[in-house]
Write a protein that holds these residues in place. Structure first.
Motif, PDB file in Angstrom:
ATOM      1  N   PHE A 180     -17.584 -11.795 -11.468  1.00 18.55           N
ATOM      2  CA  PHE A 180     -16.624 -12.650 -10.766  1.00 18.55           C
ATOM      3  C   PHE A 180     -15.210 -12.396 -11.267  1.00 18.55           C
ATOM      4  CE2 PHE A 180     -14.137 -16.609 -11.008  1.00 18.55           C
ATOM      5  CZ  PHE A 180     -13.916 -16.812  -9.657  1.00 18.55           C
ATOM      6  N   TYR A 181     -15.031 -12.287 -12.581  1.00 22.83           N
ATOM      7  CA  TYR A 181     -13.693 -12.052 -13.121  1.00 22.83           C
ATOM      8  C   TYR A 181     -13.166 -10.679 -12.707  1.00 22.83           C
ATOM      9  CZ  TYR A 181     -14.458 -16.212 -15.943  1.00 22.83           C
ATOM     10  OH  TYR A 181     -14.687 -17.507 -16.339  1.00 22.83           O
ATOM     11  N   ARG A 182     -14.055  -9.697 -12.628  1.00 23.62           N
ATOM     12  CA  ARG A 182     -13.632  -8.378 -12.141  1.00 23.62           C
ATOM     13  C   ARG A 182     -13.203  -8.474 -10.679  1.00 23.62           C
ATOM     14  NH1 ARG A 182     -18.036  -5.971 -12.731  1.00 23.62           N
ATOM     15  NH2 ARG A 182     -17.729  -5.252 -14.868  1.00 23.62           N
ATOM     16  N   ALA A 183     -13.982  -9.214  -9.886  1.00 21.82           N
ATOM     17  CA  ALA A 183     -13.627  -9.397  -8.474  1.00 21.82           C
ATOM     18  C   ALA A 183     -12.319 -10.160  -8.330  1.00 21.82           C
ATOM     19  CB  ALA A 183     -14.755 -10.126  -7.745  1.00 21.82           C
ATOM     20  N   LEU A 184     -12.065 -11.102  -9.228  1.00 21.85           N
ATOM     21  CA  LEU A 184     -10.814 -11.868  -9.172  1.00 21.85           C
ATOM     22  C   LEU A 184      -9.618 -10.972  -9.472  1.00 21.85           C
ATOM     23  CD1 LEU A 184      -9.631 -14.688  -8.732  1.00 21.85           C
ATOM     24  CD2 LEU A 184      -9.924 -15.106 -11.186  1.00 21.85           C
ATOM     25  N   ARG A 185      -9.752 -10.098 -10.465  1.00 23.26           N
ATOM     26  CA  ARG A 185      -8.664  -9.153 -10.760  1.00 23.26           C
ATOM     27  C   ARG A 185      -8.448  -8.191  -9.594  1.00 23.26           C
ATOM     28  NH1 ARG A 185     -11.265  -9.217 -15.896  1.00 23.26           N
ATOM     29  NH2 ARG A 185     -12.410  -7.306 -15.325  1.00 23.26           N
ATOM     30  N   ASN A 186      -9.538  -7.721  -9.009  1.00 23.19           N
ATOM     31  CA  ASN A 186      -9.414  -6.840  -7.845  1.00 23.19           C
ATOM     32  C   ASN A 186      -8.758  -7.565  -6.674  1.00 23.19           C
ATOM     33  OD1 ASN A 186     -10.653  -4.745  -9.232  1.00 23.19           O
ATOM     34  ND2 ASN A 186     -12.682  -5.202  -8.421  1.00 23.19           N
ATOM     35  N   THR A 187      -9.040  -8.860  -6.538  1.00 22.18           N
ATOM     36  CA  THR A 187      -8.432  -9.643  -5.455  1.00 22.18           C
ATOM     37  C   THR A 187      -6.922  -9.727  -5.622  1.00 22.18           C
ATOM     38  OG1 THR A 187     -10.459 -10.963  -5.225  1.00 22.18           O
ATOM     39  CG2 THR A 187      -8.439 -11.876  -4.286  1.00 22.18           C
ATOM     40  N   LEU A 188      -6.466  -9.923  -6.856  1.00 20.81           N
ATOM     41  CA  LEU A 188      -5.026  -9.977  -7.103  1.00 20.81           C
ATOM     42  C   LEU A 188      -4.365  -8.650  -6.748  1.00 20.81           C
ATOM     43  CD1 LEU A 188      -4.984 -11.890 -10.527  1.00 20.81           C
ATOM     44  CD2 LEU A 188      -4.458 -12.806  -8.258  1.00 20.81           C
ATOM     45  N   TRP A 189      -4.997  -7.549  -7.129  1.00 23.21           N
ATOM     46  CA  TRP A 189      -4.454  -6.225  -6.828  1.00 23.21           C
ATOM     47  C   TRP A 189      -4.490  -5.951  -5.328  1.00 23.21           C
ATOM     48  CZ3 TRP A 189      -1.503  -2.417  -7.025  1.00 23.21           C
ATOM     49  CH2 TRP A 189      -1.847  -1.123  -6.663  1.00 23.21           C
ATOM     50  N   TRP A 190      -5.607  -6.241  -4.686  1.00 20.97           N
ATOM     51  CA  TRP A 190      -5.784  -6.034  -3.249  1.00 20.97           C
ATOM     52  C   TRP A 190      -4.788  -6.875  -2.449  1.00 20.97           C
ATOM     53  CZ3 TRP A 190      -7.835  -4.236   1.201  1.00 20.97           C
ATOM     54  CH2 TRP A 190      -8.129  -5.116   2.236  1.00 20.97           C
ATOM     55  N   THR A 191      -4.653  -8.149  -2.804  1.00 18.09           N
ATOM     56  CA  THR A 191      -3.782  -9.040  -2.051  1.00 18.09           C
ATOM     57  C   THR A 191      -2.310  -8.722  -2.296  1.00 18.09           C
ATOM     58  OG1 THR A 191      -5.453 -10.792  -2.236  1.00 18.09           O
ATOM     59  CG2 THR A 191      -3.228 -11.458  -1.605  1.00 18.09           C
ATOM     60  N   GLY A 192      -1.936  -8.545  -3.571  1.00 23.67           N
ATOM     61  CA  GLY A 192      -0.537  -8.280  -3.889  1.00 23.67           C
ATOM     62  C   GLY A 192      -0.022  -6.998  -3.259  1.00 23.67           C
ATOM     63  N   ALA A 193      -0.786  -5.909  -3.404  1.00 21.90           N
ATOM     64  CA  ALA A 193      -0.351  -4.625  -2.836  1.00 21.90           C
ATOM     65  C   ALA A 193      -0.307  -4.682  -1.316  1.00 21.90           C
ATOM     66  CB  ALA A 193      -1.288  -3.508  -3.303  1.00 21.90           C
ATOM     67  N   SER A 194      -1.305  -5.296  -0.695  1.00 22.87           N
ATOM     68  CA  SER A 194      -1.353  -5.356   0.767  1.00 22.87           C
ATOM     69  C   SER A 194      -0.197  -6.173   1.327  1.00 22.87           C
ATOM     70  CB  SER A 194      -2.691  -5.953   1.232  1.00 22.87           C
ATOM     71  OG  SER A 194      -3.781  -5.134   0.857  1.00 22.87           O
ATOM     72  N   VAL A 195       0.038  -7.355   0.767  1.00 15.12           N
ATOM     73  CA  VAL A 195       1.109  -8.223   1.277  1.00 15.12           C
ATOM     74  C   VAL A 195       2.469  -7.573   1.061  1.00 15.12           C
ATOM     75  CG1 VAL A 195       2.272 -10.437   0.978  1.00 15.12           C
ATOM     76  CG2 VAL A 195      -0.219 -10.342   1.005  1.00 15.12           C
ATOM     77  N   LEU A 196       2.685  -6.996  -0.123  1.00 14.51           N
ATOM     78  CA  LEU A 196       3.987  -6.383  -0.416  1.00 14.51           C
ATOM     79  C   LEU A 196       4.273  -5.223   0.536  1.00 14.51           C
ATOM     80  CD1 LEU A 196       6.499  -6.097  -2.172  1.00 14.51           C
ATOM     81  CD2 LEU A 196       5.153  -4.635  -3.713  1.00 14.51           C
ATOM     82  N   LEU A 197       3.312  -4.326   0.722  1.00 18.76           N
ATOM     83  CA  LEU A 197       3.537  -3.164   1.580  1.00 18.76           C
ATOM     84  C   LEU A 197       3.644  -3.574   3.044  1.00 18.76           C
ATOM     85  CD1 LEU A 197       1.136  -0.590  -0.122  1.00 18.76           C
ATOM     86  CD2 LEU A 197       3.626  -0.681  -0.253  1.00 18.76           C
ATOM     87  N   GLN A 198       2.830  -4.509   3.472  1.00 19.93           N
ATOM     88  CA  GLN A 198       2.938  -4.985   4.847  1.00 19.93           C
ATOM     89  C   GLN A 198       4.307  -5.610   5.101  1.00 19.93           C
ATOM     90  OE1 GLN A 198      -0.237  -7.623   5.953  1.00 19.93           O
ATOM     91  NE2 GLN A 198      -1.837  -6.102   5.611  1.00 19.93           N
ATOM     92  N   PHE A 199       4.790  -6.394   4.149  1.00 15.80           N
ATOM     93  CA  PHE A 199       6.085  -7.047   4.324  1.00 15.80           C
ATOM     94  C   PHE A 199       7.221  -6.025   4.349  1.00 15.80           C
ATOM     95  CE2 PHE A 199       9.875  -8.609   2.062  1.00 15.80           C
ATOM     96  CZ  PHE A 199      10.364  -9.461   3.036  1.00 15.80           C
ATOM     97  N   VAL A 200       7.214  -5.081   3.408  1.00 15.88           N
ATOM     98  CA  VAL A 200       8.302  -4.099   3.327  1.00 15.88           C
ATOM     99  C   VAL A 200       8.353  -3.253   4.597  1.00 15.88           C
ATOM    100  CG1 VAL A 200       9.127  -2.052   2.124  1.00 15.88           C
ATOM    101  CG2 VAL A 200       8.339  -4.034   0.820  1.00 15.88           C
ATOM    102  N   PHE A 201       7.220  -2.681   4.995  1.00 20.92           N
ATOM    103  CA  PHE A 201       7.206  -1.835   6.189  1.00 20.92           C
ATOM    104  C   PHE A 201       7.426  -2.662   7.454  1.00 20.92           C
ATOM    105  CE2 PHE A 201       4.731   1.017   3.333  1.00 20.92           C
ATOM    106  CZ  PHE A 201       5.587   2.097   3.386  1.00 20.92           C
ATOM    107  N   GLY A 202       6.921  -3.888   7.474  1.00 20.24           N
ATOM    108  CA  GLY A 202       7.138  -4.750   8.628  1.00 20.24           C
ATOM    109  C   GLY A 202       8.603  -5.115   8.784  1.00 20.24           C
TER     110      GLY A 202
END
Length: 311
Positions: A82-104
């Motif tokens: 679960f803790y590994r999945a939580l860390r992956n969630t932070l990386w997945w969400t942060g990178a996706s939102v940041l790149l989507q926002f910048v390119f958008g």
């Protein structure tokens, strides 16, 4: 003996009382079908699902269903996956939102300028958002496959890879596959939303700033960003919550692998519920994710309110 509460009132008085009650109840009667539908489709399953977090609901055990209290949460507290999945969630969400926002944002600024065929370009920009997520994940998985996809060969030709291999099978690079697919799929949301906000900014502000000698960057930071700030706050909040709960691409492209390097909390819930068939434990994980997202949403709303009060 039956007492009639309206016996002492004249007929007109009784009618006016009934009319007032009817007028006050009329809006609720109109909205009742929608409220019943919401309760039936959303609230009832939510309450039922939350109750599973405190029960032993395992489909492979016909005698399950009993109350277990906080046992699932104690197990979750010691669950390294679960803790590994939580860390992956932070990386997945942060990178996706940041790149989507910048390119958008870049795309919205380009589409805000008048040019021939702008209406067609705006329609084409929205196209990825209309593609089903399952099909998006499948297409990108094929693109990253060196047997049938061109991307590994292009990366190899550019010198970015030592050989054309599938990054989805590389534990160090696997997360970038779903992130790239998610960015491609989610850019239109930011682009269209920010474009609508850009078109609502009065043009005379830019003209006045240009007359005063403000350059393009100064106009962007002094006019565009302040006007976009409320829209940016709402869109980032919504996309963060959505992407945190968004496991479709990961399940289709990597199934959480290799070695759980792309396993996020949402896909871990799916794994526990529909592969391990442990709906009780999966509901406990979902409840923790719900609390974390509610805390994040409240923090963003409070921060936005503070910024607005200072402004």
């Amino acid at each position: 003996m039956v007492f009639d509460a309206t016996a002492g009132f004249p007929e007109s008085r009784r009618r006016s009382l009934v009319d007032r009650i009817t007028r006050h109840a009329e809006p609720y009667l109109y909205t009742a079908p929608a409220l019943i539908l919401i309760v039936t489709i959303m609230l009832a399953p939510l309450v039922l699902g939350l109750s599973y977090a405190f029960r032993d609901v395992h489909l492979l055990n016909p005698f399950s269903g009993g109350y277990v209290g906080l046992d699932h949460f104690r197990t979750l507290y010691e669950d390294d996956n679960f803790y590994r999945a939580l860390r992956n969630t932070l990386w997945w969400t942060g990178a996706s939102v940041l790149l989507q926002f910048v390119f958008g944002l870049i795309l919205a600024l380009l589409l805000d300028r008048p040019f021939a065929g702008r209406a067609i370009a705006q329609a084409l920009v929205f196209l990825p958002w209309a593609v089903p997520t399952f099909l998006t994940g499948l297409n990108w998985a094929w693109l990253f496959n060196p047997v049938i996809g061109p991307l590994p060969h292009w990366l190899y030709g550019l010198g970015l890879m030592s050989e054309p291999t599938n990054i989805l099978s590389n534990p160090q690079l696997a997360m970038w596959g779903p992130i790239i697919a998610n960015v491609w799929w989610g850019i239109p949301f930011f682009a269209i939303t920010l474009l609508a906000a850009l078109q609502a900014i009065p043009r005379d502000l830019y003209e006045a700033a240009a007359i005063d000698g403000a350059g393009a960057f100064r106009r962007f930071t002094s006019i565009t960003l302040p006007f976009l700030a409320p829209t940016i706050a709402i869109t980032v909040l919504l996309r963060t919550v959505w992407i945190s709960n968004f496991a479709d691409l990961i399940i289709v492209m990597t199934s959480g692998g290799p070695a759980d390097r792309t396993q996020i909390v949402a896909s871990y819930i799916f794994t526990q519920a529909f592969r391990a068939l442990d709906f009780g434990y999966a509901s406990a994980i979902a409840l923790v994710l719900l609390v974390l997202l509610l805390a994040y949403s409240m923090l963003i709303v409070m921060l936005r309110q503070v910024l607005m009060d200072r402004a």
